[in-house]
Design a protein around this motif. Structure first.
Motif, PDB file in Angstrom:
ATOM      1  N   ALA A 136       0.841  -1.243   0.076  1.00  0.00           N
ATOM      2  CA  ALA A 136       0.032   0.040   0.053  1.00  0.00           C
ATOM      3  C   ALA A 136       0.949   1.168  -0.155  1.00  0.00           C
ATOM      4  CB  ALA A 136      -0.976   0.105   1.389  1.00  0.00           C
ATOM      5  N   LEU A 137       1.862   1.283   0.761  1.00  0.00           N
ATOM      6  CA  LEU A 137       3.045   2.405   0.543  1.00  0.00           C
ATOM      7  C   LEU A 137       3.446   2.604  -0.641  1.00  0.00           C
ATOM      8  CD1 LEU A 137       4.721   2.039   4.096  1.00  0.00           C
ATOM      9  CD2 LEU A 137       3.215   3.780   3.376  1.00  0.00           C
ATOM     10  N   GLY A 138       3.965   1.468  -1.391  1.00  0.00           N
ATOM     11  CA  GLY A 138       4.478   1.577  -2.768  1.00  0.00           C
ATOM     12  C   GLY A 138       3.236   2.311  -3.603  1.00  0.00           C
ATOM     13  N   ILE A 139       2.107   1.702  -3.475  1.00  0.00           N
ATOM     14  CA  ILE A 139       0.848   2.406  -4.327  1.00  0.00           C
ATOM     15  C   ILE A 139       0.881   3.705  -4.146  1.00  0.00           C
ATOM     16  CG2 ILE A 139      -1.550   2.220  -4.922  1.00  0.00           C
ATOM     17  CD1 ILE A 139      -1.407  -0.790  -4.205  1.00  0.00           C
ATOM     18  N   TYR A 140       0.720   4.127  -2.882  1.00  0.00           N
ATOM     19  CA  TYR A 140       0.806   5.576  -2.516  1.00  0.00           C
ATOM     20  C   TYR A 140       1.853   6.261  -3.123  1.00  0.00           C
ATOM     21  CZ  TYR A 140       0.456   9.524   0.685  1.00  0.00           C
ATOM     22  OH  TYR A 140       0.466  10.943   1.178  1.00  0.00           O
ATOM     23  N   HIS A 141       3.001   5.935  -2.899  1.00  0.00           N
ATOM     24  CA  HIS A 141       4.009   6.512  -3.231  1.00  0.00           C
ATOM     25  C   HIS A 141       3.999   6.643  -4.797  1.00  0.00           C
ATOM     26  CE1 HIS A 141       8.317   7.874  -3.583  1.00  0.00           C
ATOM     27  NE2 HIS A 141       8.355   7.258  -4.925  1.00  0.00           N
ATOM     28  N   ALA A 142       3.466   5.905  -5.499  1.00  0.00           N
ATOM     29  CA  ALA A 142       3.221   5.944  -6.992  1.00  0.00           C
ATOM     30  C   ALA A 142       2.061   7.070  -7.546  1.00  0.00           C
ATOM     31  CB  ALA A 142       2.714   4.551  -7.449  1.00  0.00           C
ATOM     32  N   PHE A 143       1.106   7.250  -6.681  1.00  0.00           N
ATOM     33  CA  PHE A 143       0.019   7.988  -6.905  1.00  0.00           C
ATOM     34  C   PHE A 143       0.553   9.572  -6.516  1.00  0.00           C
ATOM     35  CE2 PHE A 143      -3.171   4.983  -7.117  1.00  0.00           C
ATOM     36  CZ  PHE A 143      -3.948   5.187  -7.990  1.00  0.00           C
ATOM     37  N   ILE A 144       1.486   9.408  -5.297  1.00  0.00           N
ATOM     38  CA  ILE A 144       2.009  10.932  -4.879  1.00  0.00           C
ATOM     39  C   ILE A 144       2.907  11.527  -6.026  1.00  0.00           C
ATOM     40  CG2 ILE A 144       3.157  12.165  -3.459  1.00  0.00           C
ATOM     41  CD1 ILE A 144       0.425  11.646  -2.655  1.00  0.00           C
ATOM     42  N   HIS A 145       4.081  10.633  -6.460  1.00  0.00           N
ATOM     43  CA  HIS A 145       5.104  10.999  -7.152  1.00  0.00           C
ATOM     44  C   HIS A 145       5.040  10.880  -8.536  1.00  0.00           C
ATOM     45  CE1 HIS A 145       7.590  11.993  -3.572  1.00  0.00           C
ATOM     46  NE2 HIS A 145       7.043  11.018  -3.328  1.00  0.00           N
ATOM     47  N   PHE A 146       3.948  10.307  -9.251  1.00  0.00           N
ATOM     48  CA  PHE A 146       4.091   9.784 -10.561  1.00  0.00           C
ATOM     49  C   PHE A 146       2.553  10.317 -10.905  1.00  0.00           C
ATOM     50  CE2 PHE A 146       7.204   6.920  -9.018  1.00  0.00           C
ATOM     51  CZ  PHE A 146       8.160   7.238 -10.098  1.00  0.00           C
ATOM     52  N   SER A 147       2.345  10.011 -12.447  1.00  0.00           N
ATOM     53  CA  SER A 147       1.029  10.390 -12.777  1.00  0.00           C
ATOM     54  C   SER A 147      -0.102   9.464 -12.602  1.00  0.00           C
ATOM     55  CB  SER A 147       1.045  10.399 -14.322  1.00  0.00           C
ATOM     56  OG  SER A 147       1.451   9.288 -14.808  1.00  0.00           O
ATOM     57  N   PRO A 148      -1.251   9.574 -12.437  1.00  0.00           N
ATOM     58  CA  PRO A 148      -2.518   8.687 -12.137  1.00  0.00           C
ATOM     59  C   PRO A 148      -2.292   7.326 -12.955  1.00  0.00           C
ATOM     60  CG  PRO A 148      -3.272  10.885 -12.347  1.00  0.00           C
ATOM     61  CD  PRO A 148      -1.812  11.112 -12.726  1.00  0.00           C
TER      62      PRO A 148
END
Length: 153
Positions: A39-51
């Motif tokens: 979940a932290l990896g997914i959260y990091h993906a949404f924060i630092h990359f595009s949707p």
């Protein structure tokens, strides 16, 4: 650097889920930690990359974790933990062999109502039928039931 963090979190989370399913099933702590890291990896993906990258990370981690769970169930690891045999014996089942109602012995300790007795050089634990029986008293077996010796003076 953001890609390394994203991939590391998702892979580490998936490894923890695999560890939970295959090596330590039933503890749930390792599995929950794996889901938290994922979940932290997914959260990091949404924060630092595009949707698009965030949804891709969500889909990829979902497939990876689901694959780990399916592999864990199909690998046969649960067969090692499953009880396949039944126990037919019991504790002290044969300790009263040779004893019969009417045999005579002696108390080694006070029976109040339980105490130690000696019959034919073997020590047993017995229950007195009528209450207190002092040590060094001659006794007789009055009943043997449910793996218990019942005595009387």
């Amino acid at each position: 650097m953001d890609w390394l963090i994203l991939i590391s979190l998702i892979v580490f989370g998936a490894l923890l889920v695999m560890l939970e399913v295959i090596f330590v099933p039933g503890t749930t702590v390792v599995g929950i930690l794996g889901l938290v890291f994922t979940a932290l990896g997914i959260y990091h993906a949404f924060i630092h990359f595009s949707p698009v990258v965030g949804y891709g990370a969500l889909a990829a981690s979902g497939f990876i974790n689901l694959g780990m769970i399916v592999y864990g169930f199909k690998s046969g690891v649960w067969d090692r933990f499953a009880l396949k045999d039944t126990s037919s014996g019991g504790a002290y089942d044969d300790r009263l062999l040779g004893l019969e109602v009417g045999q005579v012995g002696e108390t080694l300790s006070d029976c109040k109502p339980y105490g130690k007795i000696i019959i034919e050089d073997k020590i047993y634990e017995a229950k007195s039928q009528g209450g207190f029986i002092p040590a060094k008293t001659s006794i007789t077996i009055s009943k043997i039931e449910n793996n218990k010796i019942i005595i009387k003076p």
